[in-house]
Design a protein around this motif. Structure first.
Motif, PDB file in Angstrom:
ATOM      1  N   UNK A  50     100.324  23.033  81.522  1.00 39.13           N
ATOM      2  CA  UNK A  50     101.092  22.988  82.766  1.00 39.13           C
ATOM      3  C   UNK A  50     100.466  23.974  83.737  1.00 39.13           C
ATOM      4  N   UNK A  51     100.056  23.470  84.905  1.00 34.88           N
ATOM      5  CA  UNK A  51      99.409  24.296  85.921  1.00 34.88           C
ATOM      6  C   UNK A  51     100.333  24.412  87.120  1.00 34.88           C
ATOM      7  N   UNK A  52     100.638  25.644  87.530  1.00 37.64           N
ATOM      8  CA  UNK A  52     101.513  25.886  88.687  1.00 37.64           C
ATOM      9  C   UNK A  52     100.718  26.572  89.782  1.00 37.64           C
ATOM     10  N   UNK A  53     100.773  26.012  90.983  1.00 42.85           N
ATOM     11  CA  UNK A  53     100.032  26.547  92.120  1.00 42.85           C
ATOM     12  C   UNK A  53     100.938  27.441  92.968  1.00 42.85           C
ATOM     13  N   UNK A  54     100.327  28.146  93.922  1.00 40.93           N
ATOM     14  CA  UNK A  54     101.083  29.078  94.760  1.00 40.93           C
ATOM     15  C   UNK A  54     102.096  28.389  95.653  1.00 40.93           C
ATOM     16  N   UNK A  55     101.927  27.062  95.895  1.00 44.14           N
ATOM     17  CA  UNK A  55     102.914  26.322  96.690  1.00 44.14           C
ATOM     18  C   UNK A  55     103.989  25.701  95.804  1.00 44.14           C
ATOM     19  N   UNK A  56     104.013  26.114  94.534  1.00 44.68           N
ATOM     20  CA  UNK A  56     105.003  25.694  93.533  1.00 44.68           C
ATOM     21  C   UNK A  56     104.795  24.264  93.036  1.00 44.68           C
ATOM     22  N   UNK A  57     103.692  23.630  93.405  1.00 45.80           N
ATOM     23  CA  UNK A  57     103.360  22.341  92.826  1.00 45.80           C
ATOM     24  C   UNK A  57     102.989  22.550  91.362  1.00 45.80           C
ATOM     25  N   UNK A  58     103.503  21.688  90.494  1.00 48.93           N
ATOM     26  CA  UNK A  58     103.227  21.770  89.065  1.00 48.93           C
ATOM     27  C   UNK A  58     102.582  20.481  88.590  1.00 48.93           C
ATOM     28  N   UNK A  59     101.481  20.610  87.862  1.00 46.07           N
ATOM     29  CA  UNK A  59     100.781  19.461  87.301  1.00 46.07           C
ATOM     30  C   UNK A  59     100.688  19.651  85.795  1.00 46.07           C
ATOM     31  N   UNK A  60     101.023  18.617  85.049  1.00 48.69           N
ATOM     32  CA  UNK A  60     100.972  18.661  83.593  1.00 48.69           C
ATOM     33  C   UNK A  60     100.031  17.583  83.085  1.00 48.69           C
ATOM     34  N   UNK A  61      99.222  17.933  82.089  1.00 48.41           N
ATOM     35  CA  UNK A  61      98.287  16.961  81.536  1.00 48.41           C
ATOM     36  C   UNK A  61      97.736  17.399  80.200  1.00 48.41           C
ATOM     37  N   UNK A  62      96.847  16.589  79.646  1.00 47.53           N
ATOM     38  CA  UNK A  62      96.285  16.885  78.333  1.00 47.53           C
ATOM     39  C   UNK A  62      95.151  17.906  78.436  1.00 47.53           C
ATOM     40  N   UNK A  63      94.430  18.097  77.319  1.00 47.69           N
ATOM     41  CA  UNK A  63      93.384  19.120  77.274  1.00 47.69           C
ATOM     42  C   UNK A  63      92.220  18.813  78.207  1.00 47.69           C
ATOM     43  N   UNK A  64      92.099  17.581  78.663  1.00 53.29           N
ATOM     44  CA  UNK A  64      91.012  17.206  79.559  1.00 53.29           C
ATOM     45  C   UNK A  64      91.378  17.369  81.037  1.00 53.29           C
ATOM     46  N   UNK A  65      92.591  17.819  81.321  1.00 54.05           N
ATOM     47  CA  UNK A  65      93.006  18.040  82.703  1.00 54.05           C
ATOM     48  C   UNK A  65      92.069  19.065  83.349  1.00 54.05           C
ATOM     49  N   UNK A  66      91.485  18.720  84.487  1.00 57.83           N
ATOM     50  CA  UNK A  66      90.497  19.596  85.125  1.00 57.83           C
ATOM     51  C   UNK A  66      90.665  19.555  86.642  1.00 57.83           C
ATOM     52  N   UNK A  67      90.202  20.618  87.309  1.00 55.79           N
ATOM     53  CA  UNK A  67      90.299  20.743  88.759  1.00 55.79           C
ATOM     54  C   UNK A  67      88.995  21.295  89.323  1.00 55.79           C
ATOM     55  N   UNK A  68      88.642  20.915  90.563  1.00 54.71           N
ATOM     56  CA  UNK A  68      87.509  21.561  91.239  1.00 54.71           C
ATOM     57  C   UNK A  68      87.940  22.950  91.698  1.00 54.71           C
ATOM     58  N   UNK A  69      87.318  23.975  91.164  1.00 58.41           N
ATOM     59  CA  UNK A  69      87.761  25.351  91.381  1.00 58.41           C
ATOM     60  C   UNK A  69      86.919  26.046  92.441  1.00 58.41           C
ATOM     61  N   UNK A  70      87.591  26.642  93.430  1.00 56.46           N
ATOM     62  CA  UNK A  70      86.930  27.441  94.463  1.00 56.46           C
ATOM     63  C   UNK A  70      87.142  28.922  94.160  1.00 56.46           C
ATOM     64  N   UNK A  71      86.086  29.720  94.240  1.00 60.22           N
ATOM     65  CA  UNK A  71      86.251  31.166  94.122  1.00 60.22           C
ATOM     66  C   UNK A  71      86.183  31.794  95.516  1.00 60.22           C
ATOM     67  N   UNK A  72      86.293  33.108  95.576  1.00 58.75           N
ATOM     68  CA  UNK A  72      86.338  33.791  96.864  1.00 58.75           C
ATOM     69  C   UNK A  72      85.053  33.581  97.656  1.00 58.75           C
ATOM     70  N   UNK A  73      83.900  33.640  96.984  1.00 55.55           N
ATOM     71  CA  UNK A  73      82.614  33.464  97.652  1.00 55.55           C
ATOM     72  C   UNK A  73      82.511  32.078  98.293  1.00 55.55           C
ATOM     73  N   UNK A  74      82.958  31.067  97.582  1.00 59.68           N
ATOM     74  CA  UNK A  74      82.911  29.699  98.108  1.00 59.68           C
ATOM     75  C   UNK A  74      83.811  29.564  99.335  1.00 59.68           C
TER      76      UNK A  74
END
Length: 276
Positions: A50-74
């Protein structure tokens, strides 16, 4: 990658649970464009995240659940070169199982990683009796005596919009410091007889990007807008939680980043909008 059966997904018809989506239904991709579902199947997984974002959106999925991740430099590079050229490097797609092992805080205590928002969702144009700007302004500015109040800074813009759409300004006078009061003919109330006016109708919330943007502009023109120019953001305030949640949905459906906050001192539900 699979999501849980009770995850709500926006389709071409309306919101549906993932378990109710069938081949032939239309959903929206990360670019906000409609795509047709070709395959849908039930899958049972032992391990879920279960992934919860700062806007309170929650996404639930299996072990393959993935997201494009931005870091501070990007994010900093995107901000510096925004509008000059397209950044060639793309955010790294990371599985939740790998993300959970990373340190998600910067030295200042701020969150280190973010996920890019969608492009404006391309919902179809809706036939509306009342123009989106007019309805959005009326929804936020109406008073119990069937008058409308508008900040002085937006008075000319608002009255021009009413005249543009065939309304006549009947009576106008000073209300309180920084606000004016006026009535129109025909009145919006007369056009909404026997309709539920406590919430914004779905036909407005599911309108085209242009209609949703006009609705937001009308809502914002009903109040003084608090800006924070250095951060490139503004805040929307309401004493009613459901209105703030509706506003958050609208701006996020147009590709903006919105973060809700509760102001206990002012007893308001605030939505900080970072870009739109």
């Amino acid at each position: 990658m699979a999501i849980t059966a009770t995850t709500s997904v926006l389709t071409g018809e309306d919101w549906k649970y993932a378990k109710d989506i069938r081949p032939g239904d239309w959903v929206f991709n990360r670019l906000g464009k409609p795509v047709k579902v070709t395959t849908a199947q039930m899958y049972r997984s032992e391990d879920c995240y279960r992934v919860t974002f700062s806007d309170y959106l929650t996404v639930e999925g299996d072990t393959h659940l993935a997201f494009p991740i931005e870091d501070r430099n990007y994010r900093e590079h995107c901000w510096i070169y925004k509008g000059k050229y397209k950044k060639s490097a793309q955010p790294k797609v990371t599985k939740c199982s790998d993300l959970s092992e990373l340190n998600d805080k910067c030295r200042q205590g701020r969150l280190k990683y973010s996920v890019p928002t969608t492009e404006p969702i391309q919902l179809p144009h809706q036939p509306l009796d009342i123009p989106p700007f007019i309805f959005g302004f009326w929804f936020m500015a109406r008073k119990s005596d069937k008058t409308l109040t508008v900040p002085d800074e937006f008075y000319e813009l608002v009255t021009e919009q009413f005249k543009k759409h065939g309304y006549k300004i009947v009576k106008e006078y000073k209300y309180v410091d920084g606000y004016k009061k006026f009535t129109t003919y025909p009145s919006v109330w007369s056009q909404l007889i026997s309709r539920n006016t406590t919430r914004i109708p779905l036909s407005y919330l599911n309108g085209s990007p242009e209609q949703r943007l006009e609705l937001i502009q009308g809502m914002l023109c009903a109040r003084h807008c608090k800006k924070a120019s250095k951060q490139g953001r503004f805040v929307f305030k309401s004493s009613k939680k459901h209105i703030s949640l509706t506003f958050q949905y609208l701006v996020e459906s147009l590709g903006a980043t919105a973060v809700p906050r509760r102001d206990k001192h002012a007893n308001t539900y605030d939505v900080w909008v970072h870009r739109i």
